[in-house]
Scaffold this active site. Structure first.
Site: not given
Length: 234
Positions: A50-51, A54
């Site tokens: 997820h990170e 980003h």
């Protein structure tokens, strides 16, 4: 970067998930905690992806990524270098989308073993559920969640004023916080029942987090562009 608080979260989650593993495979003994830890590592791998999503989109939009960390509450990614509302929206939305894609992949892999009381089936189902929860939770329109940053970016783009977007996303997030607590406590009482202790605890934690979330973004609204910070109770 893995912060010291991550190890605290990993230990707590391992202990909390162990009874579920024991229910599925009561003869594992000490192996119960090995399987529970495997789930926790799988969960935090999802958080890392997820990170990382980003960070990759931020770099693709020309921003410098300062930090990608796994923490007690999940993780966060910090980036700088200016940019407008479209950049902020794209960087924010890709995180929850990554988790929803992972949830679909885990769910598809779970189908062949569905109905089997197996460790593999348990881990696949848990991976699907946890990623779906993380993805949907982060879409809630409250800062500093991704959904709050998406709302902030939309208002920023529509008005040309980033501060208005930050204020709007903060207040909407606080409205969601109240709604979550009312749902956890008020709905069972309205039906003549008693709210579940687990539901109340989660409702208060999530509601409290969303209520406190806007404070820092409001303070820095005039000083710097938003950095995605995704916190995922599990």
């Amino acid at each position: 970067m893995v912060t010291p608080s991550w190890f605290v979260a990993a230990a707590v989650l391992t202990v909390l998930f162990a009874p579920t593993v024991r229910y599925v495979s009561p003869d594992l003994g000490v192996g119960t905690y090995v399987v529970a830890l495997a789930f926790v590592l799988l969960l935090f791998l999802s958080v890392f992806l997820h990170e990382a999503a980003h960070a990759l989109v931020a770099r693709a939009r020309g921003h410098e990524v300062h930090e990608l960390a796994l923490t007690l509450w999940g993780g966060h990614t910090a980036y700088g270098g200016g940019g407008g509302p479209l950049d902020a929206f794209l960087v924010a939305v890709v995180g929850p989308v990554t988790n929803l894609v992972l949830a679909g992949a885990f769910w598809a892999a779970f189908q062949p073993v569905r109905g089997d009381a197996s460790i593999a089936g348990l881990l696949l189902y848990a991976g699907a559920f946890s990623n779906a929860f993380v993805g949907i939770f982060n879409l809630l329109p409250g800062l500093p969640l991704d959904g709050g940053q998406m709302l902030e970016s939309a208002v920023w783009g529509g008005t040309g004023n980033r501060e208005k977007g930050t204020v709007a996303a903060g207040w909407v997030g606080r409205a969601v916080a109240v709604a979550v607590i009312v749902w956890a406590v008020g709905v069972p009482l309205a039906r003549g029942g008693q709210p579940s202790l687990t539901t109340v605890i989660w409702g208060v934690l999530i509601g409290g987090f969303l209520w406190q979330g806007p404070r820092r973004p409001w303070r820095r609204a005039r000083r710097a562009p938003p950095s995605p910070t995704c916190v995922r109770p599990t």
